[in-house]
Scaffold this active site. Structure first.
Site, PDB file in Angstrom:
ATOM      1  N   GLY A   1     -12.355  35.189 -27.328  1.00 25.05           N
ATOM      2  CA  GLY A   1     -11.732  36.043 -28.346  1.00 25.05           C
ATOM      3  C   GLY A   1     -12.025  35.513 -29.735  1.00 25.05           C
ATOM      4  O   GLY A   1     -12.685  34.483 -29.903  1.00 25.05           O
ATOM      5  N   PHE A   2     -11.499  36.203 -30.710  1.00 25.17           N
ATOM      6  CA  PHE A   2     -11.750  35.824 -32.102  1.00 25.17           C
ATOM      7  C   PHE A   2     -11.228  34.402 -32.390  1.00 25.17           C
ATOM      8  O   PHE A   2     -11.999  33.504 -32.769  1.00 25.17           O
ATOM      9  CB  PHE A   2     -11.095  36.875 -33.008  1.00 25.17           C
ATOM     10  CG  PHE A   2     -10.767  36.432 -34.385  1.00 25.17           C
ATOM     11  CD1 PHE A   2     -11.743  35.920 -35.224  1.00 25.17           C
ATOM     12  CD2 PHE A   2      -9.453  36.525 -34.854  1.00 25.17           C
ATOM     13  CE1 PHE A   2     -11.422  35.506 -36.512  1.00 25.17           C
ATOM     14  CE2 PHE A   2      -9.133  36.122 -36.136  1.00 25.17           C
ATOM     15  CZ  PHE A   2     -10.118  35.601 -36.961  1.00 25.17           C
ATOM     16  N   ILE A   3      -9.948  34.152 -32.164  1.00 25.06           N
ATOM     17  CA  ILE A   3      -9.409  32.816 -32.470  1.00 25.06           C
ATOM     18  C   ILE A   3      -9.912  31.797 -31.440  1.00 25.06           C
ATOM     19  O   ILE A   3     -10.303  30.680 -31.788  1.00 25.06           O
ATOM     20  CB  ILE A   3      -7.860  32.830 -32.502  1.00 25.06           C
ATOM     21  CG1 ILE A   3      -7.352  33.869 -33.516  1.00 25.06           C
ATOM     22  CG2 ILE A   3      -7.313  31.442 -32.850  1.00 25.06           C
ATOM     23  CD1 ILE A   3      -5.839  34.068 -33.533  1.00 25.06           C
TER      24      ILE A   3
ATOM     25  N   LEU B   1      -4.414  31.258 -25.157  1.00 24.58           N
ATOM     26  CA  LEU B   1      -4.584  32.299 -26.181  1.00 24.58           C
ATOM     27  C   LEU B   1      -4.821  33.675 -25.573  1.00 24.58           C
ATOM     28  O   LEU B   1      -4.847  34.670 -26.296  1.00 24.58           O
ATOM     29  CB  LEU B   1      -5.773  31.954 -27.102  1.00 24.58           C
ATOM     30  CG  LEU B   1      -5.474  31.022 -28.275  1.00 24.58           C
ATOM     31  CD1 LEU B   1      -5.124  29.616 -27.803  1.00 24.58           C
ATOM     32  CD2 LEU B   1      -6.653  30.954 -29.215  1.00 24.58           C
TER      33      LEU B   1
ATOM     34  N   THR C   1      -0.530  41.574 -18.841  1.00 22.23           N
ATOM     35  CA  THR C   1      -1.324  40.414 -19.283  1.00 22.23           C
ATOM     36  C   THR C   1      -0.410  39.396 -19.941  1.00 22.23           C
ATOM     37  O   THR C   1      -0.487  38.203 -19.667  1.00 22.23           O
ATOM     38  CB  THR C   1      -2.396  40.858 -20.305  1.00 22.23           C
ATOM     39  OG1 THR C   1      -3.174  41.872 -19.706  1.00 22.23           O
ATOM     40  CG2 THR C   1      -3.274  39.704 -20.726  1.00 22.23           C
TER      41      THR C   1
ATOM     42  N   TYR D   1       5.128  44.639 -27.402  1.00 19.32           N
ATOM     43  CA  TYR D   1       4.320  43.455 -27.668  1.00 19.32           C
ATOM     44  C   TYR D   1       5.229  42.306 -28.103  1.00 19.32           C
ATOM     45  O   TYR D   1       5.153  41.189 -27.571  1.00 19.32           O
ATOM     46  CB  TYR D   1       3.297  43.795 -28.749  1.00 19.32           C
ATOM     47  CG  TYR D   1       2.400  42.664 -29.165  1.00 19.32           C
ATOM     48  CD1 TYR D   1       1.747  41.881 -28.218  1.00 19.32           C
ATOM     49  CD2 TYR D   1       2.183  42.375 -30.511  1.00 19.32           C
ATOM     50  CE1 TYR D   1       0.913  40.843 -28.608  1.00 19.32           C
ATOM     51  CE2 TYR D   1       1.352  41.348 -30.906  1.00 19.32           C
ATOM     52  CZ  TYR D   1       0.727  40.581 -29.953  1.00 19.32           C
ATOM     53  OH  TYR D   1      -0.094  39.562 -30.352  1.00 19.32           O
TER      54      TYR D   1
ATOM     55  N   LYS E   1       5.924  38.903 -25.860  1.00 15.28           N
ATOM     56  CA  LYS E   1       5.597  37.569 -26.364  1.00 15.28           C
ATOM     57  C   LYS E   1       6.869  36.716 -26.499  1.00 15.28           C
ATOM     58  O   LYS E   1       6.830  35.507 -26.304  1.00 15.28           O
ATOM     59  CB  LYS E   1       4.864  37.657 -27.712  1.00 15.28           C
ATOM     60  CG  LYS E   1       3.489  38.294 -27.635  1.00 15.28           C
ATOM     61  CD  LYS E   1       2.518  37.562 -26.734  1.00 15.28           C
ATOM     62  CE  LYS E   1       1.985  36.284 -27.337  1.00 15.28           C
ATOM     63  NZ  LYS E   1       0.877  35.713 -26.529  1.00 15.28           N
TER      64      LYS E   1
END
Ligand code: UDP
Length: 322
Positions: A10-12, A80, A99, A153, A157
């Site tokens: 992923g991006f990070i 992540l 997920t 979301y 989280k």
């Protein structure tokens, strides 16, 4: 050290993988490429220096046997892998919840089995719709009704955070929770709603910049390399265990001002187009109108002080997208 990065394509995750590889650690990536991409890590896979240091598994974190093997091998787990992006959450609500909740539960279960330290990437979304600033780790959370799916979301989280803290309290598992505030930089895609890559690509094409709502909502942006540095330091800090930390920048800006700034920085002929939230996301949408982190806690723990200001961040993103 051997580091397992879930969501490492992923991006990070890809920036985190790069930083660990550069400091000589072995990196194991697991990523199902749902929002990540092999493009993000191709330069690492092709780098001769990392030939015996980087191991990539394209699979879901829900795959028990693979996760069992990888968690057993590695010393630290950087978790992540998650459904990210407002647009993605609205498009795939069930998959996103699965997920985030089942995936994190699996990661924690296996970290507990092998007693491996785990850093959980959480999000500033967990605060919900506050209007005050700065947001402190001890603040209440405020969500809208379950008909407004954006909050799924935040809630999922938050449940991840509770689960991690419960493992810490009941089993002594070493967990650290990092709430990331609008992390941005090269390789971030605008495909799932993220504002900076969207505005920059619109400006570079001289198309209208799509400002949602009245554009007065604010954010603070953090450069991905500052975030990665903080995550690595948190993983090493003994006094971070069992704690929740904000990781974010301090320069608050409205989306209208951001659009102006990007038009100027790209010398674009683009105009600003105001788009009602309903048109962008459907009728059951609610935005967070303000989001500014308090960063005293992480500053005291690891000396975190984000170095990259918004002008520099935009310079990097514009250069990358060009
Ligand atoms: N936004 C916008 N235009 C876009 C994409 C996003 O005005 O094309 C707004 C969005 O409504 C939010 C802010 O920019 O108020 C930041 O959005 P992003 O998806 O990057 O992150 P969020 O903070 O919402 O998770």
């Amino acid at each position: 050290m051997k580091i397992l990065i879930t969501g490492g394509a992923g991006f990070i995750g890809s920036h985190l993988a790069e930083a660990y590889l550069e400091q000589g650690d072995d990196v194991y990536i697991i990523d199902d490429l749902s929002t990540g991409s092999l493009e993000n890590i191709r330069h690492l896979q092709e780098d001769e220096r990392f030939r015996n240091q980087l191991f990539v598994h394209i699979n879901t974190i829900l795959h028990h046997d693979i996760m069992l093997e990888l968690t057993g091998i590695c010393d630290v787990v950087m978790h992540l892998a998650a459904a990210v992006g407002v647009q993605y959450i609205l498009d795939y609500p069930l998959k996103s919840i699965r997920t985030n909740i089942q995936g994190t539960e699996k990661v924690l279960e296996l970290c507990d089995k092998f007693k491996k330290k785990v850093i959980i990437a959480s999000t500033s979304e967990v605060y919900g719709k506050h209007l005050h600033a700065p947001l402190m780790e001890t603040d209440n959370v405020i969500y809208g009704p379950s008909s407004k799916f954006r909050w799924s979301y935040a809630a999922s989280k938050l449940m991840d955070e509770f689960t991690a803290l419960a493992y810490y309290r009941t089993h002594g598992l070493k967990v650290v929770i990092a709430r990331l505030f609008n992390t941005v930089g090269p390789r971030q895609t605008g495909a799932y709603g993220m504002v900076i890559p969207r505005f920059v690509s619109q400006a570079l094409r001289n198309e209208p910049l799509t400002v949602y709502g009245d554009g007065k909502q604010t954010r603070t942006f953090t450069y991905v390399k500052d975030v990665v540095h903080a995550l690595i330091e948190l993983a090493e800090a003994d006094n971070a265990v069992g704690e929740v930390f904000n990781i974010g920048g301090t320069e608050e800006i409205s989306m209208l001002d951001l659009a102006d700034k990007i038009i100027k920085a790209t010398a674009s002929t683009s105009k600003i187009e105001i788009i009602p939230y309903e048109k962008a996301f459907g009728k059951d949408f609610e935005d967070m109108l303000r989001r500014v982190p308090g960063i005293e806690k992480i500053n005291q723990c690891i000396g975190f002080d984000p170095k990259t200001d918004l002008d520099e961040i935009l310079k990097q993103v514009i250069a990358f997208m060009k």
